[in-house]
Design a protein around this motif. Structure first.
Motif, short mmCIF file in Angstrom:
data_model
loop_
_atom_site.label_atom_id
_atom_site.label_comp_id
_atom_site.label_asym_id
_atom_site.label_seq_id
_atom_site.Cartn_x
_atom_site.Cartn_y
_atom_site.Cartn_z
N GLY A 148 -7.50 15.37 -3.74
CA GLY A 148 -7.45 14.42 -2.63
C GLY A 148 -7.13 13.02 -3.11
O GLY A 148 -6.94 12.76 -4.29
N THR A 149 -7.10 12.09 -2.15
CA THR A 149 -6.84 10.68 -2.44
C THR A 149 -7.86 9.84 -1.68
O THR A 149 -8.04 10.00 -0.47
CB THR A 149 -5.42 10.27 -2.01
N SER A 150 -8.55 8.97 -2.42
CA SER A 150 -9.54 8.09 -1.79
C SER A 150 -9.68 6.84 -2.63
O SER A 150 -10.40 6.82 -3.63
CB SER A 150 -10.89 8.82 -1.66
N ASN A 151 -8.94 5.80 -2.25
CA ASN A 151 -9.04 4.51 -2.89
C ASN A 151 -8.52 3.45 -1.93
O ASN A 151 -7.95 3.78 -0.89
CB ASN A 151 -8.26 4.50 -4.22
N PHE A 152 -8.71 2.19 -2.27
CA PHE A 152 -8.35 1.11 -1.34
C PHE A 152 -6.84 0.87 -1.28
O PHE A 152 -6.38 0.03 -0.50
CB PHE A 152 -9.08 -0.19 -1.71
N LEU A 153 -6.04 1.57 -2.11
CA LEU A 153 -4.58 1.47 -2.06
C LEU A 153 -3.95 2.82 -1.72
O LEU A 153 -2.79 3.07 -2.05
CB LEU A 153 -4.04 0.96 -3.40
N GLU A 154 -4.71 3.67 -1.03
CA GLU A 154 -4.23 5.02 -0.79
C GLU A 154 -3.03 5.08 0.16
O GLU A 154 -2.33 6.09 0.22
CB GLU A 154 -5.36 5.87 -0.20
N SER A 155 -2.77 3.99 0.88
CA SER A 155 -1.61 3.99 1.79
C SER A 155 -0.28 3.96 1.03
O SER A 155 0.76 4.30 1.58
CB SER A 155 -1.69 2.79 2.73
N GLU A 156 -0.29 3.55 -0.23
CA GLU A 156 0.91 3.49 -1.06
C GLU A 156 1.04 4.79 -1.85
O GLU A 156 0.06 5.29 -2.42
CB GLU A 156 0.87 2.29 -2.00
N SER A 157 2.24 5.29 -1.92
CA SER A 157 2.47 6.60 -2.54
C SER A 157 2.17 6.61 -4.04
O SER A 157 1.84 7.64 -4.61
CB SER A 157 3.91 7.05 -2.29
N GLU A 158 2.31 5.43 -4.70
CA GLU A 158 2.08 5.40 -6.14
C GLU A 158 0.62 5.68 -6.50
O GLU A 158 0.32 6.04 -7.65
CB GLU A 158 2.48 4.04 -6.73
#
Length: 729
Positions: free
Chosen positions: A62-72
């Protein structure tokens, strides 16, 4: 005050971390987590709110961080924000840090997220910032923003540590063969990153191996005395010496971790109670323990004899009590208003009262651990004066004797002050000296001669070593010398057991078990680390090397093997009774007619007659005689207890049980003795031997006269059953 710390652990959870490499039984991720759990639990053990940590997962499903909207920044999960870590988070992280099913995720992007987490938490405040990246470098890695990352790490003074799974490390002596090209390229990028920002780059194997080596804790010293070091009286004489100094502990005892007592809260439901006893969660508990647990509090109550009060005791308040000092067998009362007469009034001081030659001081007079004294920081005059005093003591090979009072109204101490001159340090070491009442003088006979009753000195005697034995022992001691048994990095002989490589097994073993049980409560702790048990036994090579010298000692000392003590005997094949030198069998003379199979034991001489009767039986057919003797002896013991005035007869009864137990163990009749003891206990606690005889059973327990076990004789009971028999009422 301890410094503030903020550490972020980036753990690679990619699919390739689920592989096992180079003969390891565990996966690469589990191997890497050994380091992570050790460091996190070490942080938890400090209990400091300023020691904070965070955990970021790389290549997660999964993805869970404050920049998760960016694909990198996809496939990067912040499992734990920076903050004080508790056991609840550790056990939650155990279930989250697992091998994923993807290889997507950029290590540089995870590093940027960790940097931003530290910036958001620490801001511009003074923190020790650290990022630990653990990866196998087999995922994708974008090096476009490498310069910006290096610049930010340097700007914020953030330490970067990169630990790679099977990374090449020539200094450690590891090189992975047939390494994939992508891994080699990523490994080179990470190594260059560490070089550019001044970080640490290494292989995970070295980091895991070093976990077994205890870390020496650095403690910020606290001065035990700040004031003047004087020689003479500066208030009256201008020629007196006065130097502003600071005194610090040189060595301190490292105590082992202490246990804490707790109870389960009574206001919980049964299911909550079960959960509370199995887990120590709930870091927000106000009492410092876990949710569902409460600290054990001690309550003191004071009672005095009062015939009119229920139970003959009356509770009183502490304020009603008065202090008394024991003087002989009398309590002498001193009121609070007169307590000042018991106080020896002193003021803080460090006064030199004399000097002693270095050669006249004996090391056995040291009473305490050492402390060091330095000149006051920033005081150039004091630094120069103390340096002159230190050099004077050193050149004259002398020690100073001083009177030390650390704080106001503290007891004075007499200390020995010794100079220390090193390239980067000049100081005074001191240890406490004994007063007259601290000395105990003991006289022992000389070891090199024997003085007879008439005063004659003997130099040759069977109890004195001869020249051959002394020479053989000297050679044996030399052959076991550890001073040059070890080897250094150049292969040259060196000390086998240097002091800085020896660690307290008790202290660090307890810490090792606590750390493991905190993370894995359901598994058994690992065996002690090799570094802790390395010096618990002699080196095998040295023992083999000294065998010839030891054989010469054995020959010179005429050492003979002592036959092992017989565990027990059966009739007809037991040990023979010792034969007296006079050939006179005193036991046979005192005994009655031993040939009669049925003989009554006299209660007035029960113990000797019982032993004589048992020793006289040497055939299997005499077993019924032994059983009859035990039954008679049991009745006699019960009669002693029943007709005992108070506890006057208990001692004789205890001795009787002991004699019966030892004799039955010797002839392997554990089962019959256990039946006898069970019968005695039933009668004793059942009231058949009189009321209030429970103290007799307490004495049986204290003297450990329980049931015979399997290790004592055949047909005995297990250790658990024997323990339950003694404790049960």
């Amino acid at each position: 005050m301890a410094s503030k710390e903020a550490t972020v652990y980036i753990v690679d959870c990619g699919m390739t971390m689920g592989e096992t490499s180079h003969g390891r039984a565990q996966t690469n991720l589990d191997w890497a987590l050994e380091y992570v759990w050790d460091r996190i639990t070490a942080t938890i053990a400090t209990g400091r709110k300023t020691a904070m940590a965070g955990v970021v997962g790389l290549r997660t499903d999964g993805t869970s961080n404050f920049l998760e909207s960016e694909s990198e920044y996809a496939n990067i999960t912040v499992f734990q924000d920076i903050g004080q870590v508790f056991m609840a988070q550790v056990r939650r992280l155990r279930g989250e840090l697992v091998v994923s099913s993807t290889d997507a995720g950029d290590a540089m992007s995870a590093l940027i997220i960790a940097i931003q987490m530290i910036v958001n938490t620490c801001k511009k405040l003074k923190y020790e910032r650290k990022i630990v990246l653990i990866t196998d470098a087999r995922g994708s890695m974008q090096a476009d923003d490498l310069e910006a990352v290096v610049e930010k790490l340097k700007e914020d003074a953030t330490q970067l540590v990169v630990l790679g799974v099977d990374f090449d490390d020539p200094e450690y002596g590891f090189k992975e063969e047939d390494k994939p090209t992508s891994k080699a390229e990523n490994e080179a990028i990470l190594k260059q990153l560490c070089q550019d920002c001044g970080g640490t780059f290494g292989t995970l194997a070295q980091a895991v191996d070093e976990l077994s080596v205890p870390r020496v804790k650095s403690v910020r010293p606290t001065p035990s005395y700040k004031g003047s070091l004087t020689l003479g009286n500066p208030q009256e004489f201008d020629t007196a010496l006065s130097i502003d100094v600071e005194r610090y502990p040189k060595t301190m005892t490292a105590p082992a971790q202490s246990a804490s007592r707790f109870v389960v809260r009574s206001d919980l439901a049964p299911s909550e109670v079960m959960q509370a006893t199995q887990t120590l969660d709930g870091e927000a508990a106000p009492n410092g323990y876990s949710e569902g647990l409460s600290a054990v509090k001690n309550a003191l109550s004071y009672q005095v004899d009062d015939e009119n009060a229920p139970g003959g005791k009356r509770d009183i308040d502490r304020d009603e009590l008065a202090k008394g000092y024991e003087y002989g067998r009398t309590a002498v009362h001193i009121s609070e208003s007169d307590r000042n007469v018991t106080t020896y009034e002193t003021v803080p001081s460090f006064d030199i009262i004399g000097f002693v030659d270095k050669s006249q001081y004996e090391r056995w007079m040291d009473m305490t651990r050492a402390a060091l004294t330095i000149a006051q920081r920033g005081n150039d005059k004091a630094i120069m004066a103390l340096s002159s005093f230190i050099h004077a003591l050193y050149e004259l090979e002398s020690y100073a004797v001083a009177r030390l009072v650390k704080k106001e109204n503290n007891e004075p101490r007499i200390v020995l002050v010794a100079p220390c001159i090193e390239p980067d340090l000049e100081c005074l070491y001191d240890v406490e000296l004994p007063f007259t009442e601290d000395l105990r003088s003991y006289k022992f006979p000389p070891l090199d001669r024997i003085i007879t009753v008439s005063g004659k000195e003997l130099k040759v005697h069977r109890n004195l070593p001869n020249e051959d034995l002394q020479a053989a022992m000297s050679d044996y001691v030399d052959s076991m010398d550890l001073a040059t048994f070890g080897t250094n990095d150049e292969g040259e002989p060196t000390e086998y057991m240097p002091m800085d490589e020896t660690f307290s097994p008790m202290l660090h073993r307890i810490q090792q078990v606590i750390k493991h049980r905190a993370v894995f409560p359901e598994s058994e702790p690992p065996p002690p680390a090799d570094v802790l048990v390395r010096y618990s036994h002699s080196p095998a090579e040295l023992v083999q090397q000294s065998k010839s010298a030891l054989s010469r000692v054995v020959k010179a000392a005429d050492v003979k093997k002592v036959p092992p003590k017989a565990r027990g005997r059966r009739f007809g094949r037991g040990k023979e009774a010792p034969k007296p030198l006079s050939d006179l069998d005193v036991g046979a003379l005192l005994a009655k007619d031993m040939k009669r199979k049925r003989r009554r034991i006299d209660p007035d001489n029960a113990i000797p007659e019982f032993k004589q009767l048992i020793d006289a039986q040497d055939t299997e057919e005499a077993l019924d005689v032994v059983h009859d003797a035990c039954k008679q002896f049991k009745d006699i013991i019960c009669d002693w207890i029943k007709h005992s005035v108070g506890n006057s007869g208990y001692g004789r009864a205890i001795e009787g049980i002991r004699v019966m137990r030892e004799n039955m163990a010797e002839i392997d009749e554990a089962g019959f003795f256990n039946e006898v003891l069970r019968d005695i206990k039933a009668k004793l606690l059942g009231g058949e031997l009189g009321d209030g005889r429970s103290e007799m059973w307490y004495m049986v327990r204290v003297n450990k006269l329980g049931l015979l076990q399997d290790q004592d004789a055949t047909n005995g009971v297990s250790a658990e059953e024997a323990k339950a028999f003694l404790t049960a009422k």
